[in-house]
Design a protein around this motif. Structure first.
Motif, PDB file in Angstrom:
ATOM      1  N   TYR A   1     -18.666  -1.656   1.536  1.00  0.00           N
ATOM      2  CA  TYR A   1     -17.899  -2.854   1.179  1.00  0.00           C
ATOM      3  C   TYR A   1     -18.881  -3.980   0.936  1.00  0.00           C
ATOM      4  O   TYR A   1     -19.836  -4.139   1.688  1.00  0.00           O
TER       5      TYR A   1
ATOM      6  N   ALA B   1      -6.229   8.455  -0.286  1.00  0.00           N
ATOM      7  CA  ALA B   1      -4.953   8.019  -0.852  1.00  0.00           C
ATOM      8  C   ALA B   1      -5.139   7.205  -2.130  1.00  0.00           C
ATOM      9  O   ALA B   1      -4.166   6.750  -2.720  1.00  0.00           O
TER      10      ALA B   1
ATOM     11  N   ALA C   1       1.531   9.182   2.772  1.00  0.00           N
ATOM     12  CA  ALA C   1       0.667   8.520   3.751  1.00  0.00           C
ATOM     13  C   ALA C   1       1.442   7.458   4.508  1.00  0.00           C
ATOM     14  O   ALA C   1       2.309   6.798   3.949  1.00  0.00           O
TER      15      ALA C   1
ATOM     16  N   LYS D   1      -7.987   5.857   3.285  1.00  0.00           N
ATOM     17  CA  LYS D   1      -7.586   5.090   2.106  1.00  0.00           C
ATOM     18  C   LYS D   1      -8.267   5.590   0.836  1.00  0.00           C
ATOM     19  O   LYS D   1      -7.705   5.480  -0.253  1.00  0.00           O
TER      20      LYS D   1
ATOM     21  N   LEU E   1       0.129   4.289   6.567  1.00  0.00           N
ATOM     22  CA  LEU E   1      -1.124   3.630   6.874  1.00  0.00           C
ATOM     23  C   LEU E   1      -0.992   2.797   8.131  1.00  0.00           C
ATOM     24  O   LEU E   1       0.097   2.614   8.666  1.00  0.00           O
ATOM     25  N   GLU E   2      -2.127   2.300   8.555  1.00  0.00           N
ATOM     26  CA  GLU E   2      -2.192   1.435   9.723  1.00  0.00           C
ATOM     27  C   GLU E   2      -1.196   0.296   9.591  1.00  0.00           C
ATOM     28  O   GLU E   2      -0.860  -0.103   8.489  1.00  0.00           O
TER      29      GLU E   2
ATOM     30  N   GLU F   1       0.830  -1.206   0.000  1.00  0.00           N
ATOM     31  CA  GLU F   1       0.000   0.000   0.000  1.00  0.00           C
ATOM     32  C   GLU F   1       0.868   1.261   0.000  1.00  0.00           C
ATOM     33  O   GLU F   1       0.522   2.254  -0.635  1.00  0.00           O
ATOM     34  N   GLN F   2       1.987   1.198   0.711  1.00  0.00           N
ATOM     35  CA  GLN F   2       2.875   2.374   0.728  1.00  0.00           C
ATOM     36  C   GLN F   2       3.400   2.666  -0.675  1.00  0.00           C
ATOM     37  O   GLN F   2       3.495   3.812  -1.089  1.00  0.00           O
TER      38      GLN F   2
ATOM     39  N   ARG G   1      -9.309  -2.553  -5.259  1.00  0.00           N
ATOM     40  CA  ARG G   1      -9.563  -1.211  -4.745  1.00  0.00           C
ATOM     41  C   ARG G   1     -11.023  -1.104  -4.295  1.00  0.00           C
ATOM     42  O   ARG G   1     -11.357  -0.454  -3.305  1.00  0.00           O
ATOM     43  N   SER G   2     -11.869  -1.741  -5.052  1.00  0.00           N
ATOM     44  CA  SER G   2     -13.276  -1.710  -4.760  1.00  0.00           C
ATOM     45  C   SER G   2     -13.581  -2.496  -3.489  1.00  0.00           C
ATOM     46  O   SER G   2     -14.394  -2.092  -2.664  1.00  0.00           O
ATOM     47  N   ARG G   3     -12.916  -3.618  -3.313  1.00  0.00           N
ATOM     48  CA  ARG G   3     -13.114  -4.437  -2.122  1.00  0.00           C
ATOM     49  C   ARG G   3     -12.338  -3.913  -0.931  1.00  0.00           C
ATOM     50  O   ARG G   3     -12.500  -4.409   0.185  1.00  0.00           O
ATOM     51  N   GLY G   4     -11.437  -2.968  -1.204  1.00  0.00           N
ATOM     52  CA  GLY G   4     -10.591  -2.479  -0.122  1.00  0.00           C
ATOM     53  C   GLY G   4      -9.609  -3.539   0.330  1.00  0.00           C
ATOM     54  O   GLY G   4      -9.238  -3.595   1.491  1.00  0.00           O
TER      55      GLY G   4
ATOM     56  N   ARG H   1      -3.313  10.291 -10.875  1.00  0.00           N
ATOM     57  CA  ARG H   1      -2.015   9.984 -10.273  1.00  0.00           C
ATOM     58  C   ARG H   1      -1.238  11.240  -9.914  1.00  0.00           C
ATOM     59  O   ARG H   1      -0.505  11.260  -8.936  1.00  0.00           O
TER      60      ARG H   1
ATOM     61  N   LEU I   1      -6.410   4.264  -2.376  1.00  0.00           N
ATOM     62  CA  LEU I   1      -6.227   2.822  -2.162  1.00  0.00           C
ATOM     63  C   LEU I   1      -7.554   2.082  -2.132  1.00  0.00           C
ATOM     64  O   LEU I   1      -7.611   0.888  -2.366  1.00  0.00           O
ATOM     65  N   VAL I   2      -8.598   2.816  -1.816  1.00  0.00           N
ATOM     66  CA  VAL I   2      -9.942   2.244  -1.826  1.00  0.00           C
ATOM     67  C   VAL I   2     -10.768   3.099  -2.773  1.00  0.00           C
ATOM     68  O   VAL I   2     -10.702   4.324  -2.747  1.00  0.00           O
ATOM     69  N   ARG I   3     -11.501   2.427  -3.620  1.00  0.00           N
ATOM     70  CA  ARG I   3     -12.304   3.153  -4.594  1.00  0.00           C
ATOM     71  C   ARG I   3     -13.585   3.643  -3.929  1.00  0.00           C
ATOM     72  O   ARG I   3     -14.261   2.885  -3.239  1.00  0.00           O
TER      73      ARG I   3
ATOM     74  N   LEU J   1      -6.461  -4.279  -1.128  1.00  0.00           N
ATOM     75  CA  LEU J   1      -5.089  -4.191  -1.636  1.00  0.00           C
ATOM     76  C   LEU J   1      -4.093  -4.591  -0.556  1.00  0.00           C
ATOM     77  O   LEU J   1      -3.082  -5.213  -0.824  1.00  0.00           O
TER      78      LEU J   1
ATOM     79  N   LYS K   1     -18.647   4.907   1.000  1.00  0.00           N
ATOM     80  CA  LYS K   1     -18.112   3.594   0.641  1.00  0.00           C
ATOM     81  C   LYS K   1     -18.898   2.471   1.302  1.00  0.00           C
ATOM     82  O   LYS K   1     -19.105   2.462   2.516  1.00  0.00           O
TER      83      LYS K   1
ATOM     84  N   ILE L   1      -2.464  12.326  -6.607  1.00  0.00           N
ATOM     85  CA  ILE L   1      -2.028  11.431  -5.537  1.00  0.00           C
ATOM     86  C   ILE L   1      -0.529  11.587  -5.270  1.00  0.00           C
ATOM     87  O   ILE L   1      -0.074  11.398  -4.145  1.00  0.00           O
TER      88      ILE L   1
ATOM     89  N   VAL M   1       0.930   4.560  -2.982  1.00  0.00           N
ATOM     90  CA  VAL M   1       0.650   5.985  -2.815  1.00  0.00           C
ATOM     91  C   VAL M   1       1.768   6.776  -3.467  1.00  0.00           C
ATOM     92  O   VAL M   1       2.845   6.917  -2.908  1.00  0.00           O
ATOM     93  N   GLY M   2       1.516   7.243  -4.646  1.00  0.00           N
ATOM     94  CA  GLY M   2       2.540   8.002  -5.350  1.00  0.00           C
ATOM     95  C   GLY M   2       2.117   8.221  -6.774  1.00  0.00           C
ATOM     96  O   GLY M   2       1.052   7.762  -7.197  1.00  0.00           O
ATOM     97  N   PRO M   3       2.950   8.919  -7.520  1.00  0.00           N
ATOM     98  CA  PRO M   3       2.562   9.286  -8.889  1.00  0.00           C
ATOM     99  C   PRO M   3       2.578   8.119  -9.874  1.00  0.00           C
ATOM    100  O   PRO M   3       1.959   8.205 -10.916  1.00  0.00           O
TER     101      PRO M   3
END
Ligand SMILES: Nc1ncnc2c1ncn2[C@@H]1O[C@H](COP(=O)(O)OP(=O)(O)OP(=O)(O)O)[C@@H](O)[C@H]1O
Ligand SMILES: [Mg+2]
Lengths: 259, 315
Positions: free
Chosen positions: B12, B54, B84, B51, B86-87, A89-90, A251-254, B76, B56-58, A256, B10, B79, A93-95
């Protein structure tokens, strides 16, 4: 940006490899021993006469398989570990998209795997004094074979991102690929030949096989080369598209990360 | 505006076909140099919102804009403007040193190596970690790892920093160091920071603004000082002669009482005459003291989140 990213991947890979040199050494040793085994085995069976030809075929096939294994390792176990650790995930996050970063990772890994394989091979050649004749022509299908392994890498990444723990699948895949790469599908007759076109690296291996037996001219050479290009494009594209889809799904399911 | 979170939502989908409405409707904005504390009980939707920001979650609905640019579609670039952490505890490559981690994350974000090194060393120095630059991350303490993760998220000089529970599981000293860095980033470098935490003292100490989330919706949004001051007038503190019994305890916590010891608690009253209702609740226990008090964020939190303490915020 792509360039700094590729450098970063190459450096990270190298640093991690060199930090634990025993792992690197044992990996190189295993490759070396297997190559040596292939040498011994083939010279025993062939009594030394057709050594140069069959041998290079086996070696090229084996080399291609190890490259695919590398792709499976990195895109499979590597990603599954990074998903658990949180680095995936880290990185996201970026371009640069994760898909782009995966392509760079595949490239970086291929480069090191190639280097390692070449070194092991060279060592064997020096030690045994055998010579294998690789023609320049073999490079083309070999590179097309590598392209396939990038596609496979993406497919493995897709499965891994979806199911996270994919160990059994990956183990199975290793041997499936060995079988697919080593089986001479191009020698099949009639419509069955079509299998050779779509099997990962099928036409590539066919061309390599013919070149290896010293037939620089063989029936349908141009056609098989063309099919090798098609095959390479097909697998790379399939992997690329599949990963894009799976990434959006994750991404949709969260999912990743490690949820 | 640096960051605009505009009615994001959101749901899920679960494996069994059910749905979790993790975030129903969340909006807020953030300007440069400000620190926003994103609060709420477990499962309120904080991480999900972070998220979504960021990428990471749509998100199902709404939009997130960074410096006016939506993160949707070809987002992008937008972003790339944020960092970030994250947890989770291991957001770094454990076989690499802090500096190597920073260099790597810089590289994949387009920062050339020389600049990455320079900035990485500076960040590590500011965190007091220059002596650890050459040790592999796995050998550092949790606090140091978290600091390195923050440095890695900052190396491309993002304008926004998202921190999900940055002080979770850290000892006081480590937490203080993180807080000091967060404050410095906002004040000196003008980074806009969104952080989630369950530690109300951390939020109160650091934040300029608070957003309080409950069941995926914003129930309170305001300046930290104002929120505590505005509600301060309604904040009371009671000291009892002995510990209240089970039933009394249940009634009091139902009102949002926050015990700071077994025999003393604070709560926010909706109306002044509720004071007598509270007295009836604790009858017949003797009262050693009762009176107005300044509210702290924990009391405010309890007031809005405590079980049914406030009719207005029932879903
Ligand atoms: N990937 C997911 N799939 C399904 N449900 C999820 C997923 N992630 C979170 N949830 C659910 O969504 C809700 C909100 O979760 P979220 O992690 O955003 O809460 P939170 O405010 O960060 O909580 P905490 O304080 O515990 O970290 C919870 O009910 C959680 O179980
Ligand atoms: Mg959370």
């Amino acid at each position: 940006m792509i360039w700094t990213a590729l450098q970063a991947e190459l450096r990270r890979e190298l640093t991690q490899m060199l930090r634990y040199p025993t792992e690197l050494l044992s990996e190189a040793l295993v490759t070396g021993i297997i190559f040596y085994g292939i040498f011994l085995g083939s010279s025993y069976m062939a009594g030394g006469s057709i050594l140069g030809s069959r041998l290079s075929e086996i070696i090229v096939g084996y080399a291609l398989w190890t490259l695919m294994l590398g792709a499976i390792g990195n895109m499979g176990w590597g990603i599954s570990m990074e998903a658990q650790n949180g680095t995936l995930e880290q990185v996201c996050v970026g371009p640069l998209s994760l898909r782009a970063i995966f392509a760079l990772r595949s490239l970086a890994n291929l480069l090191y795997d190639l280097l390692l394989t070449a070194m092991a091979l060279l060592l064997i050649i020096v030690l045994t004094g055998h010579r294998i004749d690789f023609s320049l022509l073999e490079i083309v299908p070999f590179i097309l074979g590598i392209a396939v392994s990038i596609g496979i890498g993406y497919l493995v990444a897709s499965v891994t991102v979806l199911v996270k723990r994919s160990n059994q699948f990956l183990n199975l895949l290793q041997f499936l690929l060995l079988f697919l790469v080593m089986t001479p599908f191009t020698d099949l007759k009639g419509p069955l030949r079509f299998i050779a076109v779509i099997v990962p690296a099928g036409p590539q291996m066919g061309v390599l096989r013919h070149l290896a037996i010293g037939q620089s001219r063989f029936p349908g050479e141009a056609m098989w080369l063309l099919l090798a290009v098609v095959n390479a494009l097909l697998w790379t594209f399939a992997g690329y598209v599949a990963y894009g889809r799976v990434h959006e799904l994750a991404r949709s399911r969260g999912s990743l990360g490690h949820y | 505006m640096l960051l605009e979170v505009d009615h994001v939502a959101k749901r899920y989908r679960k494996r069994d076909g059910g749905e979790v409405p993790a975030v129903r409707d969340v909006s807020f904005t953030l300007e440069s140099g400000r620190i926003l504390a994103f609060l709420g009980p477990n499962g309120a939707g904080k991480t999900t919102t972070i998220k979504m920001i960021a990428g990471l979650v749509r998100m199902d609905g709404g939009d997130v804009r960074i410096e006016g640019r939506s993160i949707k579609g070809s987002g992008r670039v937008a972003i790339g403007r944020l960092g970030a952490v994250l947890e989770g505890s291991r957001n770094l490559y454990w076989r690499l040193t802090p500096l190597e981690n920073i260099e790597y994350f810089a590289g994949i974000r387009g920062v050339p190596r020389a600049r990455a090194r320079e900035r990485g060393m500076r960040l590590l120095r500011l965190c007091g970690l220059e002596g650890k630059a050459g040790e592999t991350v796995q050998h550092l303490s949790r606090g140091m790892q978290q600091l390195v993760a923050i440095c890695s998220a900052l190396v491309h000089e993002p304008r926004i920093l998202l921190l999900d529970e940055p002080t979770l599981g850290l000892d006081l000293d480590a937490a203080d160091r993180i807080q000091a860095q967060v404050a410095r980033l906002a004040r000196e470098e003008g980074v806009g920071i969104v952080l989630t935490t369950h530690q109300m003292d951390v939020a109160e100490h650091l934040s300029d603004e608070v957003v309080l989330l409950r069941e995926g919706a914003v129930v309170l949004h305001g300046l930290t000082q104002e929120v505590t001051r505005r509600l301060g007038g309604d904040s009371y503190r009671f000291e009892l002669e002995r510990e209240p019994g089970q039933e009394q305890l249940a009634r009091l916590t139902g009102r949002g009482a926050l015990f700071d010891s077994p025999r003393s608690f604070r709560l926010l009253l909706r109306e002044p005459r509720d004071f007598y209702a509270v007295l009836r609740d604790i009858e017949p226990i003797g009262v050693l003291g009762a009176g107005r008090d300044t509210a702290d964020l924990a009391t405010v939190f309890r007031h809005y989140v405590g079980n049914g303490a406030d009719g207005e915020v029932q879903p």
